[in-house]
Design an enzyme around this catalytic site. Structure first.
Site, PDB file in Angstrom:
ATOM      1  N   ASP A  49       0.872  -1.172   0.000  1.00 20.00           N
ATOM      2  CA  ASP A  49       0.000   0.000   0.000  1.00 20.00           C
ATOM      3  C   ASP A  49       0.906   1.218   0.000  1.00 20.00           C
ATOM      4  OD1 ASP A  49      -1.728   2.108   0.492  1.00 20.00           O
ATOM      5  OD2 ASP A  49      -2.819   1.106   2.107  1.00 20.00           O
ATOM      6  N   SER A 128       1.203  11.279 -16.491  1.00 26.91           N
ATOM      7  CA  SER A 128       0.059  11.450 -17.382  1.00 26.91           C
ATOM      8  C   SER A 128       0.291  12.668 -18.261  1.00 26.91           C
ATOM      9  CB  SER A 128      -1.226  11.644 -16.570  1.00 26.91           C
ATOM     10  OG  SER A 128      -2.306  11.986 -17.420  1.00 26.91           O
ATOM     11  N   TYR A 141      -5.887  16.243 -10.180  1.00 19.28           N
ATOM     12  CA  TYR A 141      -5.190  15.109 -10.794  1.00 19.28           C
ATOM     13  C   TYR A 141      -4.001  15.612 -11.629  1.00 19.28           C
ATOM     14  CZ  TYR A 141      -4.336  10.974 -13.677  1.00 19.28           C
ATOM     15  OH  TYR A 141      -3.737   9.908 -14.310  1.00 19.28           O
TER      16      TYR A 141
END
Length: 266
Positions: A49, A128, A141
């Site tokens: 995690d 991204s 984001y």
């Protein structure tokens, strides 16, 4: 000797497809997931995690103990977040940064001592194309991914002396399940943003549904791993998505803003 690859967020989407493909190419691949399931895979999936430093260190130590080395980190784990900035809970914004930015940093910190001992290694951060620009209703984001882009540049200079290479790969829209795991700020009834936000949500989902096959990302990552002198930044996606980054560099800011707003029908 086959390179040992460690890839976070490998239970689905780009991570799973990349891990599967790299394993097929003969690499020793360890994927990670918050909740690994007993499924038939050609790579080992272990628990990690990115919000839990103890689980990060335990997963990295497990691989090093078993293989004696760790050659490539693919920092892929991440979450999406959408919503008007005014209406998105600040706590959700923090969660986005904790996962997409600080979580990735913790994994990097955990693998660096081993790569330094080896005198080589490759850290590949998956960001991204959205990280190169502020997009309406995806501002948080974009900010998390843009932050990792800048961190990649700084880290590359710091660790070059140890023989460690750092790159980032920025994908555009790919056909994955990212939308299902994305945090969506609700479209509040009576909100001043309701109409535009809903139409943008629909457009985002359509882009993902019609996105490219994620195997393209796997192929590109494979080439980067085999490149003795990889570039610092890679963009993988539709031509116009990549070209939009070029336009941002050359157009006046307000003209570029108008192009983005026209694209999103604002």
């Amino acid at each position: 000797m086959s390179k040992v690859i460690f890839i976070t967020g490998a239970s689905s989407g780009i991570g799973a497809i990349t891990a599967t493909y790299l394993s097929e190419q003969g690499f020793v691949v360890y994927g990670t997931s918050r909740n690994p399931k007993a499924e038939s895979r050609n790579f080992e999936l272990i628990q990690l995690d990115v919000l839990d430093k103890l689980s990060i260190d335990a997963a990295v130590a497990q691989v090093i103990e078993k293989e004696g080395r760790l050659d490539v980190l693919i920092n892929n784990a991440g979450i999406g977040i959408t919503g008007p900035i005014e209406e998105t809970p600040t706590e959700e914004m923090r969660k986005g940064f904790e996962t997409n930015f600080f979580g990735g940093i913790e994994v990097i910190k955990s693998v660096l001592p081993q790569m330094r001992r080896q005198g080589d290694g490759l850290i590949l951060n998956v960001t991204s194309i959205a990280g190169y620009m502020g997009l309406p209703f995806r501002g948080v984001y974009s900010a998390t991914k843009g932050s990792m882009e800048i961190l990649t540049e700084a880290l590359s200079m710091e660790v070059k002396q140890f023989g460690i290479k750092v790159v980032n790969v920025a994908p555009g829209d790919f056909a994955t399940n990212i939308a299902s795991g994305r945090y969506h700020t609700p479209v509040f009834k009576g909100s001043a943003y309701a109409k535009l936000y809903q139409s943008n949500l629909d457009l985002m989902d359509a882009h993902v549904d019609s996105g490219k096959d994620p195997i393209i990302m796997a192929h590109r990552i494979h080439k980067i791993i085999n490149d003795p002198n990889p570039k610092l930044h890679y963009k993988v996606g539709e031509y116009m998505q990549k070209f939009s980054i070029v336009l941002k560099r050359v157009l006046p800011d307000r003209m570029y803003e108008k192009l983005i707003m026209n694209h999103y029908k604002m």
